[in-house]
Design a protein around this motif. Structure first.
Motif, PDB file in Angstrom:
ATOM      1  N   VAL A   9      -2.450  -3.189 -18.778  1.00  0.00           N
ATOM      2  CA  VAL A   9      -1.822  -4.572 -18.757  1.00  0.00           C
ATOM      3  C   VAL A   9      -0.673  -4.767 -17.483  1.00  0.00           C
ATOM      4  O   VAL A   9      -0.546  -3.621 -16.840  1.00  0.00           O
ATOM      5  N   ARG A  10      -0.380  -5.902 -17.196  1.00  0.00           N
ATOM      6  CA  ARG A  10       0.464  -6.168 -16.033  1.00  0.00           C
ATOM      7  C   ARG A  10       1.990  -6.454 -16.456  1.00  0.00           C
ATOM      8  O   ARG A  10       2.013  -7.261 -17.448  1.00  0.00           O
ATOM      9  N   THR A  11       2.981  -5.902 -15.842  1.00  0.00           N
ATOM     10  CA  THR A  11       4.232  -6.079 -16.264  1.00  0.00           C
ATOM     11  C   THR A  11       5.073  -6.400 -14.821  1.00  0.00           C
ATOM     12  O   THR A  11       4.583  -6.152 -13.778  1.00  0.00           O
ATOM     13  N   ARG A  12       6.167  -7.312 -15.088  1.00  0.00           N
ATOM     14  CA  ARG A  12       7.067  -7.490 -13.899  1.00  0.00           C
ATOM     15  C   ARG A  12       8.138  -6.936 -14.121  1.00  0.00           C
ATOM     16  O   ARG A  12       8.833  -6.872 -15.352  1.00  0.00           O
ATOM     17  N   ILE A  13       9.094  -6.594 -13.181  1.00  0.00           N
ATOM     18  CA  ILE A  13      10.365  -6.240 -13.192  1.00  0.00           C
ATOM     19  C   ILE A  13      11.301  -7.492 -13.418  1.00  0.00           C
ATOM     20  O   ILE A  13      11.363  -8.301 -12.504  1.00  0.00           O
ATOM     21  N   ALA A  14      12.165  -7.739 -14.618  1.00  0.00           N
ATOM     22  CA  ALA A  14      12.640  -9.052 -14.587  1.00  0.00           C
ATOM     23  C   ALA A  14      14.253  -8.600 -14.543  1.00  0.00           C
ATOM     24  O   ALA A  14      14.876  -9.547 -14.070  1.00  0.00           O
ATOM     25  N   SER A  15      14.853  -7.294 -14.471  1.00  0.00           N
ATOM     26  CA  SER A  15      16.034  -7.029 -14.186  1.00  0.00           C
ATOM     27  C   SER A  15      15.986  -5.559 -13.529  1.00  0.00           C
ATOM     28  O   SER A  15      15.379  -4.716 -14.279  1.00  0.00           O
ATOM     29  N   GLY A  74      10.891  -8.798  -9.850  1.00  0.00           N
ATOM     30  CA  GLY A  74       9.654  -9.646  -9.591  1.00  0.00           C
ATOM     31  C   GLY A  74       8.448  -8.761  -9.043  1.00  0.00           C
ATOM     32  O   GLY A  74       7.151  -9.135  -9.024  1.00  0.00           O
ATOM     33  N   ASP A  75       8.854  -7.395  -8.854  1.00  0.00           N
ATOM     34  CA  ASP A  75       7.658  -6.530  -8.631  1.00  0.00           C
ATOM     35  C   ASP A  75       6.828  -6.584  -9.716  1.00  0.00           C
ATOM     36  O   ASP A  75       7.183  -6.529 -10.950  1.00  0.00           O
ATOM     37  N   THR A  76       5.546  -6.207  -9.584  1.00  0.00           N
ATOM     38  CA  THR A  76       4.549  -6.120 -10.506  1.00  0.00           C
ATOM     39  C   THR A  76       3.713  -4.745 -10.671  1.00  0.00           C
ATOM     40  O   THR A  76       3.526  -4.246  -9.641  1.00  0.00           O
ATOM     41  N   HIS A  77       3.467  -4.373 -12.015  1.00  0.00           N
ATOM     42  CA  HIS A  77       2.918  -2.721 -12.001  1.00  0.00           C
ATOM     43  C   HIS A  77       1.749  -3.168 -13.102  1.00  0.00           C
ATOM     44  O   HIS A  77       2.117  -3.790 -13.997  1.00  0.00           O
ATOM     45  N   SER A  78       0.557  -2.405 -12.834  1.00  0.00           N
ATOM     46  CA  SER A  78      -0.389  -2.242 -13.726  1.00  0.00           C
ATOM     47  C   SER A  78      -0.241  -0.978 -14.467  1.00  0.00           C
ATOM     48  O   SER A  78      -0.135   0.121 -13.889  1.00  0.00           O
ATOM     49  N   ILE A  79       0.053  -0.890 -15.902  1.00  0.00           N
ATOM     50  CA  ILE A  79       0.191   0.173 -16.489  1.00  0.00           C
ATOM     51  C   ILE A  79      -0.528   0.246 -18.006  1.00  0.00           C
ATOM     52  O   ILE A  79      -1.064  -0.899 -18.325  1.00  0.00           O
ATOM     53  N   TYR A 110       5.517  -8.957 -19.886  1.00  0.00           N
ATOM     54  CA  TYR A 110       4.270  -8.972 -19.528  1.00  0.00           C
ATOM     55  C   TYR A 110       3.723 -10.200 -18.765  1.00  0.00           C
ATOM     56  O   TYR A 110       4.603 -11.222 -19.056  1.00  0.00           O
ATOM     57  N   THR A 111       2.987 -10.068 -17.767  1.00  0.00           N
ATOM     58  CA  THR A 111       2.633 -11.151 -17.137  1.00  0.00           C
ATOM     59  C   THR A 111       1.038 -11.439 -17.007  1.00  0.00           C
ATOM     60  O   THR A 111       0.432 -10.636 -17.217  1.00  0.00           O
ATOM     61  N   ASP A 112       0.718 -12.562 -16.572  1.00  0.00           N
ATOM     62  CA  ASP A 112      -0.592 -13.136 -16.328  1.00  0.00           C
ATOM     63  C   ASP A 112      -0.804 -12.632 -14.928  1.00  0.00           C
ATOM     64  O   ASP A 112      -0.196 -11.764 -14.184  1.00  0.00           O
ATOM     65  N   LEU A 113      -2.112 -12.704 -14.433  1.00  0.00           N
ATOM     66  CA  LEU A 113      -2.788 -12.153 -13.014  1.00  0.00           C
ATOM     67  C   LEU A 113      -1.863 -12.819 -11.920  1.00  0.00           C
ATOM     68  O   LEU A 113      -1.835 -12.433 -10.960  1.00  0.00           O
ATOM     69  N   ASP A 114      -1.118 -14.024 -12.143  1.00  0.00           N
ATOM     70  CA  ASP A 114      -0.134 -14.570 -11.068  1.00  0.00           C
ATOM     71  C   ASP A 114       1.306 -13.964 -11.124  1.00  0.00           C
ATOM     72  O   ASP A 114       2.088 -14.349 -10.299  1.00  0.00           O
ATOM     73  N   GLY A 115       1.403 -12.964 -11.985  1.00  0.00           N
ATOM     74  CA  GLY A 115       2.653 -12.506 -12.226  1.00  0.00           C
ATOM     75  C   GLY A 115       3.740 -13.232 -12.919  1.00  0.00           C
ATOM     76  O   GLY A 115       4.944 -13.114 -12.830  1.00  0.00           O
ATOM     77  N   MET A 141       7.492  -0.298 -23.815  1.00  0.00           N
ATOM     78  CA  MET A 141       5.921   0.105 -24.584  1.00  0.00           C
ATOM     79  C   MET A 141       5.133   0.699 -23.667  1.00  0.00           C
ATOM     80  O   MET A 141       4.297   1.522 -24.222  1.00  0.00           O
ATOM     81  N   GLY A 142       4.731   0.243 -22.413  1.00  0.00           N
ATOM     82  CA  GLY A 142       3.780   0.667 -21.717  1.00  0.00           C
ATOM     83  C   GLY A 142       4.302   2.212 -21.060  1.00  0.00           C
ATOM     84  O   GLY A 142       5.363   2.433 -20.684  1.00  0.00           O
TER      85      GLY A 142
END
Length: 224
Positions: free
Chosen positions: A134-140, A152-157, A186-191, A222-223
């Protein structure tokens, strides 16, 4: 995604690690294991609760077993001193996140009895186990665990769980976001944070994947 994978990751980052086996075949085994845990906590800077279907995910999910151990008065006291006097850090992934939630360590920062309306984790929307990337973004990034990241950083985990749906009331969610305790989503492909089941695979409220305590020292996600 088990304790051995986490041990390698911590050692790669420069940490000294120690894995203890909790023995529960006899009452004496349990007593000895409790004493060992307390001793290790007093000597440590980080407590890590792993995932990877720890203890075979029995009985009915190992998080319940972990939470029971950590509610032992001796262990609970050691954890409280660890967080307040030793300025320690805690991390929980998957099963470990579930244990942190059950104990109240996230989002409240201490071991406490949780109310019926407190944030919790429950069964995935589809009613079965999910295992995928899945893709996740840093919210804080207020947590020390996320000091090297930018919002705003995104990671695939990787995720692998049957009970990963984060559930929280609207009022509690507003407070978590306001405090900067929602660490990852959790984010979509656009973050963008999303409730789309293709990306938010368990149906977590507000697309929340990981949260922290108020001071950020305890982080659960969770990831893997």
């Amino acid at each position: 995604n088990c304790e051995y994978d986490l041990q390698r990751a911590f050692e790669k980052a420069g940490a000294n690690t120690n894995i203890e086996v909790f023995k529960n075949l006899t009452y004496k085994d349990i007593e000895d294991s409790i004493e060992t845990i307390v001793k290790q906590i007093k000597q440590s800077q980080i407590i890590m609760l792993p995932g990877g279907f720890s203890a075979g995910d029995e009985p009915d999910g190992s998080a319940k077993f972990m939470a029971t151990v950590f509610r032992n008065p001796k262990v609970a006291e050691a954890v409280n001193e660890f967080l307040t006097k030793q300025d320690g850090l805690m991390l929980g992934i998957c099963n470990g996140f579930q244990a942190l939630i059950k104990l109240g360590l996230v989002p409240f920062g201490e071991i406490r009895e949780t109310s019926i309306d407190a944030p919790t984790l429950t069964y995935n929307n589809i009613g079965r186990h999910q295992s995928k990337i899945v893709r996740t973004r840093i919210a804080s990034n207020k947590s020390p665990w996320l000091a090297a990241t930018e919002v705003g950083d995104t990671h695939s985990i990787a995720i692998s769980h049957g009970e990963g749906k984060f559930v929280v009331s609207e009022e509690e969610a507003k407070e978590l976001f306001a405090n900067g305790q929602v660490a990852t989503q959790y984010t979509d492909l656009d973050g963008n944070p999303t409730m789309n089941g293709e990306f938010n695979i368990n149906g977590s409220s507000y697309a929340i994947e990981g949260i922290t305590s108020v001071d950020g020292k305890i982080f659960g996600k969770m990831g893997h």
